[in-house]
Design a protein around this motif. Structure first.
Motif, PDB file in Angstrom:
ATOM      1  N   ALA A  41       0.831  -1.211   0.000  1.00 34.98           N
ATOM      2  CA  ALA A  41       0.000   0.000   0.000  1.00 34.98           C
ATOM      3  C   ALA A  41       0.860   1.254   0.000  1.00 34.98           C
ATOM      4  N   ARG A  42       1.964   1.244   0.752  1.00 33.89           N
ATOM      5  CA  ARG A  42       2.851   2.409   0.787  1.00 33.89           C
ATOM      6  C   ARG A  42       3.512   2.625  -0.573  1.00 33.89           C
ATOM      7  N   VAL A  43       3.979   1.546  -1.204  1.00 30.37           N
ATOM      8  CA  VAL A  43       4.596   1.679  -2.527  1.00 30.37           C
ATOM      9  C   VAL A  43       3.591   2.257  -3.507  1.00 30.37           C
ATOM     10  N   LEU A  44       2.369   1.770  -3.478  1.00 28.93           N
ATOM     11  CA  LEU A  44       1.325   2.299  -4.357  1.00 28.93           C
ATOM     12  C   LEU A  44       1.085   3.776  -4.074  1.00 28.93           C
ATOM     13  N   ALA A  45       1.043   4.159  -2.811  1.00 23.61           N
ATOM     14  CA  ALA A  45       0.841   5.570  -2.460  1.00 23.61           C
ATOM     15  C   ALA A  45       2.002   6.423  -2.965  1.00 23.61           C
ATOM     16  N   LEU A  46       3.230   5.932  -2.827  1.00 28.80           N
ATOM     17  CA  LEU A  46       4.392   6.684  -3.301  1.00 28.80           C
ATOM     18  C   LEU A  46       4.400   6.833  -4.818  1.00 28.80           C
ATOM     19  N   GLN A  47       3.722   5.934  -5.502  1.00 30.98           N
ATOM     20  CA  GLN A  47       3.590   6.016  -6.958  1.00 30.98           C
ATOM     21  C   GLN A  47       2.393   6.872  -7.353  1.00 30.98           C
ATOM     22  N   GLY A  48       1.802   7.566  -6.422  1.00 27.77           N
ATOM     23  CA  GLY A  48       0.662   8.422  -6.720  1.00 27.77           C
ATOM     24  C   GLY A  48      -0.640   7.672  -6.881  1.00 27.77           C
ATOM     25  N   GLY A  49      -0.700   6.449  -6.385  1.00 27.05           N
ATOM     26  CA  GLY A  49      -1.927   5.662  -6.461  1.00 27.05           C
ATOM     27  C   GLY A  49      -2.152   4.995  -7.800  1.00 27.05           C
TER      28      GLY A  49
END
Length: 109
Positions: free
Chosen positions: A12-20
């Motif tokens: 979830a954090r990686v996805l958030a760092l990629q702007g979703g």
């Protein structure tokens, strides 16, 4: 279940760092394990300054999200003053995300 929850938090954090955007791809290029192993063998560089549990080659590393990555080997952020003793000498593998201010800050450190 604890490991599954921790893994979910990392993803979830990686996805958030990629702007979703799940198709955004990585924020940094990577080299193959042979290069990591050669850096370790020939230069003693067996510690990564910018990694995540999803791409780390070595058992401990610095990461952008140590709060969720710590369970998988993160020792903290490369920029954390608490890591000064660890980073005072040695050879390290550094592959930061492609962000000019971050790369400049890395050079300053």
């Amino acid at each position: 279940w604890a490991t599954s929850r921790r893994a979910y938090c990392v993803l979830a954090r990686v996805l958030a760092l990629q702007g979703g955007e799940p198709r955004a791809g990585g924020m940094q290029a990577a080299v193959g394990y042979r290069v990591f192993d050669a850096l370790a063998r020939h230069h003693g560089a067996a510690f990564e300054l910018f990694a995540s549990p999803l791409n780390a080659r070595f058992s401990s590393f610095c990461s952008a999200a140590p709060d969720v990555d710590r369970a998988f080997g993160s020792v903290g952020s490369f920029f954390s003053p608490s890591l000064d003793p660890l980073l005072a000498s040695g050879a390290f593998q550094a592959n930061p995300p492609y962000d000019p201010p971050l790369v400049a800050a890395m050079g300053e450190r």
